[in-house]
Design a protein around this motif. Structure first.
Motif, mmCIF file in Angstrom:
data_model
loop_
_atom_site.group_PDB
_atom_site.id
_atom_site.type_symbol
_atom_site.label_atom_id
_atom_site.label_comp_id
_atom_site.label_asym_id
_atom_site.label_seq_id
_atom_site.Cartn_x
_atom_site.Cartn_y
_atom_site.Cartn_z
ATOM 1 N N GLN A 1 -39.476 71.355 43.697
ATOM 2 C CA GLN A 1 -39.979 71.302 45.056
ATOM 3 C C GLN A 1 -38.852 71.147 46.069
ATOM 4 O O GLN A 1 -38.892 71.774 47.140
ATOM 5 C CB GLN A 1 -40.967 70.155 45.200
ATOM 6 N N VAL A 2 -37.877 70.309 45.747
ATOM 7 C CA VAL A 2 -36.725 70.122 46.618
ATOM 8 C C VAL A 2 -35.628 71.092 46.193
ATOM 9 O O VAL A 2 -35.207 71.092 45.040
ATOM 10 C CB VAL A 2 -36.206 68.677 46.567
ATOM 11 N N GLN A 3 -35.179 71.899 47.135
ATOM 12 C CA GLN A 3 -34.147 72.883 46.877
ATOM 13 C C GLN A 3 -32.850 72.480 47.570
ATOM 14 O O GLN A 3 -32.872 72.014 48.708
ATOM 15 C CB GLN A 3 -34.580 74.264 47.372
ATOM 16 N N LEU A 4 -31.730 72.679 46.877
ATOM 17 C CA LEU A 4 -30.423 72.378 47.426
ATOM 18 C C LEU A 4 -29.612 73.659 47.534
ATOM 19 O O LEU A 4 -29.636 74.495 46.630
ATOM 20 C CB LEU A 4 -29.668 71.373 46.552
ATOM 21 N N MET A 5 -28.894 73.799 48.640
ATOM 22 C CA MET A 5 -28.072 74.978 48.858
ATOM 23 C C MET A 5 -26.685 74.562 49.318
ATOM 24 O O MET A 5 -26.538 73.939 50.371
ATOM 25 C CB MET A 5 -28.722 75.897 49.887
ATOM 26 N N GLU A 6 -25.670 74.914 48.527
ATOM 27 C CA GLU A 6 -24.285 74.616 48.875
ATOM 28 C C GLU A 6 -23.681 75.758 49.689
ATOM 29 O O GLU A 6 -24.064 76.916 49.540
ATOM 30 C CB GLU A 6 -23.425 74.395 47.625
ATOM 31 N N SER A 7 -22.702 75.407 50.505
ATOM 32 C CA SER A 7 -21.955 76.398 51.256
ATOM 33 C C SER A 7 -20.579 75.832 51.587
ATOM 34 O O SER A 7 -20.356 74.631 51.477
ATOM 35 C CB SER A 7 -22.685 76.796 52.545
ATOM 36 N N GLY A 8 -19.675 76.693 51.993
ATOM 37 C CA GLY A 8 -18.353 76.264 52.414
ATOM 38 C C GLY A 8 -17.251 76.508 51.407
ATOM 39 O O GLY A 8 -16.080 76.248 51.703
ATOM 40 N N GLY A 9 -17.592 76.999 50.239
ATOM 41 C CA GLY A 9 -16.576 77.280 49.249
ATOM 42 C C GLY A 9 -15.733 78.482 49.645
ATOM 43 O O GLY A 9 -16.060 79.217 50.573
ATOM 44 N N GLY A 10 -14.643 78.663 48.942
ATOM 45 C CA GLY A 10 -13.763 79.776 49.233
ATOM 46 C C GLY A 10 -12.446 79.631 48.517
ATOM 47 O O GLY A 10 -12.305 78.819 47.602
ATOM 48 N N SER A 17 -7.376 72.906 53.143
ATOM 49 C CA SER A 17 -8.589 72.105 53.248
ATOM 50 C C SER A 17 -9.830 72.978 53.235
ATOM 51 O O SER A 17 -9.802 74.129 53.660
ATOM 52 C CB SER A 17 -8.583 71.284 54.540
ATOM 53 N N LEU A 18 -10.906 72.403 52.748
ATOM 54 C CA LEU A 18 -12.215 73.027 52.782
ATOM 55 C C LEU A 18 -13.251 71.947 53.029
ATOM 56 O O LEU A 18 -13.046 70.792 52.648
ATOM 57 C CB LEU A 18 -12.549 73.741 51.470
ATOM 58 N N ARG A 19 -14.352 72.330 53.643
ATOM 59 C CA ARG A 19 -15.457 71.407 53.867
ATOM 60 C C ARG A 19 -16.714 72.019 53.259
ATOM 61 O O ARG A 19 -17.178 73.069 53.701
ATOM 62 C CB ARG A 19 -15.663 71.149 55.357
ATOM 63 N N LEU A 20 -17.247 71.369 52.247
ATOM 64 C CA LEU A 20 -18.457 71.824 51.595
ATOM 65 C C LEU A 20 -19.674 71.167 52.229
ATOM 66 O O LEU A 20 -19.625 70.002 52.616
ATOM 67 C CB LEU A 20 -18.430 71.498 50.101
ATOM 68 N N SER A 21 -20.751 71.922 52.304
ATOM 69 C CA SER A 21 -22.001 71.407 52.838
ATOM 70 C C SER A 21 -23.111 71.655 51.834
ATOM 71 O O SER A 21 -23.098 72.637 51.092
ATOM 72 C CB SER A 21 -22.358 72.088 54.164
ATOM 73 N N CYS A 22 -24.075 70.766 51.820
ATOM 74 C CA CYS A 22 -25.246 70.907 50.973
ATOM 75 C C CYS A 22 -26.458 70.462 51.767
ATOM 76 O O CYS A 22 -26.503 69.324 52.241
ATOM 77 C CB CYS A 22 -25.102 70.073 49.701
ATOM 78 N N ASN A 76 -30.573 64.446 54.806
ATOM 79 C CA ASN A 76 -30.921 65.547 53.926
ATOM 80 C C ASN A 76 -29.761 66.523 53.763
ATOM 81 O O ASN A 76 -29.941 67.615 53.227
ATOM 82 C CB ASN A 76 -32.162 66.274 54.437
ATOM 83 N N THR A 77 -28.603 66.123 54.238
ATOM 84 C CA THR A 77 -27.408 66.944 54.145
ATOM 85 C C THR A 77 -26.242 66.085 53.676
ATOM 86 O O THR A 77 -26.106 64.935 54.097
ATOM 87 C CB THR A 77 -27.064 67.579 55.502
ATOM 88 N N VAL A 78 -25.438 66.625 52.802
ATOM 89 C CA VAL A 78 -24.257 65.922 52.335
ATOM 90 C C VAL A 78 -23.060 66.844 52.477
ATOM 91 O O VAL A 78 -23.175 68.062 52.306
ATOM 92 C CB VAL A 78 -24.418 65.437 50.876
ATOM 93 N N THR A 114 -21.028 76.354 44.350
ATOM 94 C CA THR A 114 -20.177 77.158 45.206
ATOM 95 C C THR A 114 -18.756 77.119 44.655
ATOM 96 O O THR A 114 -18.267 76.066 44.249
ATOM 97 C CB THR A 114 -20.223 76.661 46.670
ATOM 98 N N GLN A 115 -18.115 78.262 44.615
ATOM 99 C CA GLN A 115 -16.790 78.380 44.015
ATOM 100 C C GLN A 115 -15.704 77.911 44.973
ATOM 101 O O GLN A 115 -15.668 78.314 46.138
ATOM 102 C CB GLN A 115 -16.523 79.828 43.600
#
Length: 120
Positions: A1-10, A17-22, A76-78, A114-115
């Motif tokens: 029911q709860v879905q998580l989506m990562e972003s910010g990889g590269g 530096s990189l900043r990942l979001s979920c 709801n975001t990390v 996310t890679q």
């Protein structure tokens, strides 16, 4: 029911530096703990950082002083701020969260990953 989506990889060079979001979506009654894990090829999936009740944080020794985990005001975001990246940080990073969707109805969810690639 709860879905998580990562972003910010590269892909970045060492020292970058990189900043990942979920972001979590779906019905969430309460959020307890959110965390970041990573898994390199041929390796086990290991905890990188977590943030729980009272915004208490834990970090793997290998990332202390370089990575910072934080939660958004909506809880709801990390995020995972990664500084001074090293080649050894190369891995697929996964977001994990647990909490409740209703009274006495807990959930535990994983994102798809996310890679992150650090190379010269």
């Amino acid at each position: 029911q709860v879905q998580l989506m990562e972003s910010g990889g590269g892909s970045v060079q060492p020292g970058g530096s990189l900043r990942l979001s979920c972001a979590a979506s779906g019905t969430i009654f309460s959020m307890n703990t959110m965390a970041w894990y990573r898994q390199a090829p041929g390796e086990e999936r290991d905890l990188v950082a977590s943030i729980g009740s009272g915004d208490r944080t834990t970090y793997a020794e290998s990332v202390k002083g370089r990575f910072t985990i934080s939660r958004g005001t909506a809880k709801n975001t990390v995020y995972l701020q990664m500084d001074n990246l090293k080649s050894e940080d190369t891995a697929v990073y996964y977001c994990q969260a647990d909490g409740s969707v209703a009274w006495r109805q807990p959930f535990s969810s994983w994102g798809q990953g996310t890679q992150v690639t650090v190379s010269s």
